[in-house]
Design a protein around this motif. Structure first.
Motif, PDB file in Angstrom:
ATOM      1  N   VAL A   1      14.915  75.339  -3.843  1.00  0.00           N
ATOM      2  CA  VAL A   1      15.886  76.284  -4.403  1.00  0.00           C
ATOM      3  C   VAL A   1      17.082  75.547  -5.017  1.00  0.00           C
ATOM      4  O   VAL A   1      18.127  76.153  -5.255  1.00  0.00           O
TER       5      VAL A   1
ATOM      6  N   ARG B   1      17.705  74.367  -8.045  1.00  0.00           N
ATOM      7  CA  ARG B   1      18.162  74.881  -9.349  1.00  0.00           C
ATOM      8  C   ARG B   1      18.955  76.162  -9.160  1.00  0.00           C
ATOM      9  O   ARG B   1      20.022  76.347  -9.738  1.00  0.00           O
ATOM     10  N   TYR B   2      18.452  77.063  -8.343  1.00  0.00           N
ATOM     11  CA  TYR B   2      19.146  78.322  -8.085  1.00  0.00           C
ATOM     12  C   TYR B   2      20.519  78.054  -7.459  1.00  0.00           C
ATOM     13  O   TYR B   2      21.535  78.616  -7.893  1.00  0.00           O
TER      14      TYR B   2
ATOM     15  N   ASP C   1      22.893  76.515 -10.042  1.00  0.00           N
ATOM     16  CA  ASP C   1      23.321  77.514 -11.028  1.00  0.00           C
ATOM     17  C   ASP C   1      24.333  78.492 -10.433  1.00  0.00           C
ATOM     18  O   ASP C   1      25.299  78.872 -11.105  1.00  0.00           O
ATOM     19  N   CYS C   2      24.129  78.897  -9.185  1.00  0.00           N
ATOM     20  CA  CYS C   2      25.102  79.778  -8.518  1.00  0.00           C
ATOM     21  C   CYS C   2      26.451  79.096  -8.385  1.00  0.00           C
ATOM     22  O   CYS C   2      27.499  79.700  -8.673  1.00  0.00           O
TER      23      CYS C   2
END
Length: 187
Positions: free
Chosen positions: A166, A168-169, A172-173
């Motif tokens: 996770v 990348r997620y 990005d968050c």
């Protein structure tokens, strides 16, 4: 043997309130068992004293973080992770435990800047006021929709660890939250 690489190739983002960057590869060992029985081996192998509940202790290039009543996260130089696990196995012979190299299953990020606390407060259900969270504290919580753990250093920079799947997620968050304007509540 292949060369270890980070999940996002060193991604970084600079927003008006904070900067987020993927950290270089980090050796990480999950150690489970009765913490009082693990303590002598952990200190002998890492040089770190045992951390208290929701805490992290540092010694040189190693750290020991409390993850749950029966789990620690050991941070060590990546190249020494195998040796650390072997040394733990030797010192804990006869003690019920689990020591696993999770280095390649995790990603880690550094978040710094005047609004770093605010960025995490936008994403995590944690009281991040300076009175409630300071150097030596560690929180294992959720970052938006994913599990994560983080701590803060003396300079006010946060280190955050999450599953590599996770990364990348999570990045990005963090980058999106850092791109907003400062509210100034946690300053």
């Amino acid at each position: 043997m292949s060369e270890a690489v980070t999940a996002l190739g060193g991604a970084s983002s600079a927003g008006p309130v904070a900067q987020v960057e993927e950290r270089t590869i980090q050796g990480m060992v999950t150690l489970r068992g009765t913490l009082s029985e693990l303590a002598p081996a952990v200190e002998a192998v890492t040089g770190c004293a045992m951390s208290g509940t929701r805490g992290i202790e540092h010694a040189g290039d190693a750290a020991v973080g409390w993850m749950s009543p029966d789990e620690l996260l050991l941070l060590v130089p990546y190249a020494q992770t195998g040796e650390i696990v072997a040394a733990l196995e030797e010192k804990l012979a006869g003690v019920h435990h689990l020591a696993v190299d999770v280095s390649d299953a995790r990603a880690s990020f550094r978040l710094e800047g005047p609004g770093a606390r605010e960025v995490l407060a936008r994403l995590c259900p944690v009281d991040l006021s300076p009175a409630a969270f300071g150097p030596g504290d560690l929180r294992r919580t959720r970052l938006a929709q994913v599990p994560a753990a983080f701590w803060i250093d003396e300079a006010g920079a946060f280190t955050l660890v999450c599953f590599r799947s996770v990364a990348r997620y999570a990045f990005d968050c963090l980058a999106e939250a850092a791109s907003g304007e400062a509210v100034g509540f946690l300053a």
